[in-house]
Design a protein around this motif. Structure first.
Motif, PDB file in Angstrom:
ATOM      1  N   SER A 147       0.811  -1.228   0.000  1.00  0.00           N
ATOM      2  CA  SER A 147       0.000   0.000   0.000  1.00  0.00           C
ATOM      3  C   SER A 147       0.839   1.271   0.000  1.00  0.00           C
ATOM      4  N   SER A 148       2.137   1.164   0.257  1.00  0.00           N
ATOM      5  CA  SER A 148       2.996   2.353   0.263  1.00  0.00           C
ATOM      6  C   SER A 148       3.472   2.757  -1.126  1.00  0.00           C
ATOM      7  N   ARG A 149       3.232   1.919  -2.113  1.00  0.00           N
ATOM      8  CA  ARG A 149       3.686   2.201  -3.470  1.00  0.00           C
ATOM      9  C   ARG A 149       2.846   3.328  -4.084  1.00  0.00           C
ATOM     10  N   ALA A 150       3.512   4.207  -4.841  1.00  0.00           N
ATOM     11  CA  ALA A 150       2.828   5.352  -5.448  1.00  0.00           C
ATOM     12  C   ALA A 150       3.146   5.484  -6.931  1.00  0.00           C
ATOM     13  N   GLU A 151       3.757   4.433  -7.535  1.00  0.00           N
ATOM     14  CA  GLU A 151       4.088   4.504  -8.959  1.00  0.00           C
ATOM     15  C   GLU A 151       2.818   4.444  -9.809  1.00  0.00           C
ATOM     16  N   ALA A 152       2.939   4.918 -11.047  1.00  0.00           N
ATOM     17  CA  ALA A 152       1.801   4.991 -11.961  1.00  0.00           C
ATOM     18  C   ALA A 152       1.341   3.610 -12.393  1.00  0.00           C
ATOM     19  N   LEU A 153       0.141   3.542 -12.943  1.00  0.00           N
ATOM     20  CA  LEU A 153      -0.436   2.308 -13.457  1.00  0.00           C
ATOM     21  C   LEU A 153       0.521   1.637 -14.444  1.00  0.00           C
ATOM     22  N   ASP A 154       0.733   0.353 -14.286  1.00  0.00           N
ATOM     23  CA  ASP A 154       1.557  -0.490 -15.164  1.00  0.00           C
ATOM     24  C   ASP A 154       3.048  -0.148 -15.104  1.00  0.00           C
ATOM     25  N   TRP A 155       3.471   0.593 -14.100  1.00  0.00           N
ATOM     26  CA  TRP A 155       4.887   0.961 -13.988  1.00  0.00           C
ATOM     27  C   TRP A 155       5.783  -0.278 -13.940  1.00  0.00           C
ATOM     28  N   PHE A 156       5.358  -1.291 -13.209  1.00  0.00           N
ATOM     29  CA  PHE A 156       6.161  -2.505 -13.079  1.00  0.00           C
ATOM     30  C   PHE A 156       5.678  -3.624 -14.000  1.00  0.00           C
ATOM     31  N   GLY A 157       4.696  -3.356 -14.877  1.00  0.00           N
ATOM     32  CA  GLY A 157       4.216  -4.367 -15.805  1.00  0.00           C
ATOM     33  C   GLY A 157       5.323  -4.877 -16.713  1.00  0.00           C
ATOM     34  N   GLU A 158       5.475  -6.186 -16.826  1.00  0.00           N
ATOM     35  CA  GLU A 158       6.562  -6.846 -17.573  1.00  0.00           C
ATOM     36  C   GLU A 158       7.913  -6.667 -16.895  1.00  0.00           C
ATOM     37  N   GLY A 159       7.888  -6.224 -15.641  1.00  0.00           N
ATOM     38  CA  GLY A 159       9.120  -6.117 -14.877  1.00  0.00           C
ATOM     39  C   GLY A 159       9.344  -7.377 -14.056  1.00  0.00           C
ATOM     40  N   SER A 160      10.093  -7.271 -12.975  1.00  0.00           N
ATOM     41  CA  SER A 160      10.384  -8.431 -12.139  1.00  0.00           C
ATOM     42  C   SER A 160      10.357  -8.047 -10.676  1.00  0.00           C
ATOM     43  N   ILE A 161      10.092  -9.037  -9.838  1.00  0.00           N
ATOM     44  CA  ILE A 161      10.112  -8.833  -8.387  1.00  0.00           C
ATOM     45  C   ILE A 161      10.878  -9.985  -7.751  1.00  0.00           C
ATOM     46  N   GLU A 162      11.809  -9.636  -6.884  1.00  0.00           N
ATOM     47  CA  GLU A 162      12.609 -10.641  -6.163  1.00  0.00           C
ATOM     48  C   GLU A 162      12.266 -10.558  -4.684  1.00  0.00           C
ATOM     49  N   ILE A 189      12.313  -6.665  -3.776  1.00  0.00           N
ATOM     50  CA  ILE A 189      12.916  -5.654  -4.650  1.00  0.00           C
ATOM     51  C   ILE A 189      12.227  -5.783  -5.999  1.00  0.00           C
ATOM     52  N   ALA A 190      11.614  -4.707  -6.465  1.00  0.00           N
ATOM     53  CA  ALA A 190      10.895  -4.710  -7.741  1.00  0.00           C
ATOM     54  C   ALA A 190      11.635  -3.845  -8.757  1.00  0.00           C
ATOM     55  N   VAL A 191      11.680  -4.320 -10.006  1.00  0.00           N
ATOM     56  CA  VAL A 191      12.362  -3.613 -11.094  1.00  0.00           C
ATOM     57  C   VAL A 191      11.334  -3.210 -12.138  1.00  0.00           C
ATOM     58  N   VAL A 192      11.434  -1.984 -12.609  1.00  0.00           N
ATOM     59  CA  VAL A 192      10.496  -1.435 -13.590  1.00  0.00           C
ATOM     60  C   VAL A 192      10.388  -2.340 -14.816  1.00  0.00           C
ATOM     61  N   GLY A 193       9.212  -2.341 -15.423  1.00  0.00           N
ATOM     62  CA  GLY A 193       9.003  -3.156 -16.617  1.00  0.00           C
ATOM     63  C   GLY A 193       8.900  -2.314 -17.872  1.00  0.00           C
ATOM     64  N   CYS A 194       9.047  -2.960 -19.009  1.00  0.00           N
ATOM     65  CA  CYS A 194       8.933  -2.293 -20.303  1.00  0.00           C
ATOM     66  C   CYS A 194       8.249  -3.243 -21.275  1.00  0.00           C
ATOM     67  N   ARG A 195       7.192  -2.760 -21.924  1.00  0.00           N
ATOM     68  CA  ARG A 195       6.476  -3.577 -22.906  1.00  0.00           C
ATOM     69  C   ARG A 195       7.025  -3.364 -24.321  1.00  0.00           C
ATOM     70  N   ARG A 196       8.142  -2.635 -24.408  1.00  0.00           N
ATOM     71  CA  ARG A 196       8.937  -2.501 -25.634  1.00  0.00           C
ATOM     72  C   ARG A 196       8.190  -1.765 -26.747  1.00  0.00           C
TER      73      ARG A 196
END
Length: 283
Positions: free
Chosen positions: A190-205, A244-251
Motif C-alpha cells: 500500500s505504500s507504493r505510489a508509482e503509476a499504473l503499469d509501472w512494473f508491468g513486464e518487470g520483475s520482483i525478487e 525488490i521490484a524492477v520497472v518493466g517495459c512492454r517494448r
C-alpha cells in the motif's frame, strides 16, 4: 584437448582403476554444491564432495560439430538440497556445473574433465530428481544478429537500452514490504505510489519470506500498489515479506520508450516501418 597429470596417466594405464565422478554446481546466487558418486565424501581443491544425496550420472552423449551434448543427473528427492520450492521458484535455473572423474584412492592425481555447462530441464519424480545437464555448446545454438521488428529488441536496462536501473533519480528499482496478500499471484504494498503499469513486464525478487531469493515476472501492476505475477509463486506469500521490484517495459515506442523512459534515441526497433502491403504497393 585434455591434459592429464602424470599420476592420472599412470593410474589409467595400470588397468585397474578407482575412479569416481565429481560434480560441482555453482548457483546464480554464488552458492556452491558438490557431489560425488563415491560411497564416501571426498575433498578436492578445498571443496567437500558429498556422497550423502547419491550421485548417478547417465552416459555422456558427446555430440559432433556445434550440437549440444547432454547427460542426466539423478539424485534423491529428499528435499535436503534440491527442495521443490527452490526448483519451482527458479533458484537452480541456469546453474553452472563442472563434471569430472578423479581417483578417490589418490586425489592428488588430479581430475579428468568430462563436461561443463548449465542446468537444463529438471524433472521431479516421487523419490528422485532428474536434472538435464547441457554443455557449453548450447550458446552456439543462439541466433546472431536480429530481425527487424516494430517493438524494441533490447532488454530494459541492458547495454543497448542504456537505462540505469539503479538510478537514484528515478524509481526504476525499489524495495518494499507487502501489506496484504490475495494469493500467491496477487499481493499489494500500500505504500507504493508509482503509476499504473509501472512494473508491468518487470520483475520482483523476494528478499525475505518463504520465497526468499526467488525472482518472478510481473504481469500487471495497479496504481494502488497491487502486483500480479505471470505465474504464481510456489511457496506461500505472506504479509511482511520484503522484496525488490524492477520497472518493466512492454517494448513499445510511444508508450514506453518516449513517454515512460524518455529514451527514444536508444529504441531498438523500427516502429514506423511500412507493413508488407506498403512495401509491395505500386508507386
Amino acid at each position: 584437448m585434455k591434459t592429464l597429470s602424470a599420476g592420472m596417466i599412470t593410474h589409467i594405464s595400470g588397468g585397474r582403476t578407482t575412479l569416481a565422478e565429481g560434480l560441482k554446481i555453482t548457483r546464480s546466487d554464488g552458492e556452491i554444491y558438490a557431489f560425488t558418486s563415491h560411497d564416501v565424501s571426498d575433498t578436492i581443491a578445498g571443496i567437500t564432495y558429498d556422497a550423502f544425496p547419491g550421485l548417478n550420472v547417465s552416459d555422456i552423449v558427446v555430440a559432433s560439430g556445434s550440437a549440444v551434448g547432454t547427460l542426466e543427473l539423478t539424485t534423491l528427492n529428499d528435499g535436503v538440497i534440491f527442495s521443490n520450492a527452490e526448483i519451482f521458484n527458479g533458484i537452480w535455473r541456469n546453474s553452472l556445473f563442472d563434471l569430472f572423474r578423479y581417483n578417490f584412492e589418490n586425489i592428488s592425481d588430479g581430475t579428468i574433465p568430462l563436461m561443463s555447462g548449465r542446468f537444463g530441464e529438471v524433472t521431479i519424480k516421487e523419490k528422485h530428481l532428474v536434472i538435464e545437464l547441457r554443455d557449453l555448446r548450447q550458446y552456439l545454438q543462439q541466433e546472431v544478429g536480429a530481425a527487424s521488428s516494430r517493438t524494441c529488441r533490447y532488454r530494459v536496462g541492458d547495454s543497448r537500452c542504456r537505462i540505469d536501473l539503479l538510478s537514484t533519480d528515478h524509481p526504476y528499482t525499489v524495495a518494499g514490504t507487502l501489506t496484504s496478500v490475495t494469493s500467491n499471484r496477487i499481493f499489494r504494498d500500500s505504500s507504493r505510489a508509482e503509476a499504473l503499469d509501472w512494473f508491468g513486464e518487470g520483475s520482483i525478487e523476494f528478499v525475505t519470506g518463504n520465497n526468499a531469493g526467488a525472482t518472478f515476472k510481473i504481469k500487471e501492476y495497479a496504481a494502488n500498489g497491487t502486483f500480479t505475477l505471470a505465474l504464481p509463486a510456489f511457496s506461500t506469500v505472506q504479509v511482511g515479506d520484503t522484496y525488490i521490484a524492477v520497472v518493466g517495459c512492454r517494448r513499445r515506442f510511444d508508450e514506453d520508450c518516449v513517454t515512460k523512459f524518455a529514451n527514444e534515441l536508444n529504441f531498438g526497433g523500427e516502429p514506423h516501418r511500412k507493413g508488407f502491403n506498403g512495401v509491395i504497393q505500386i508507386p
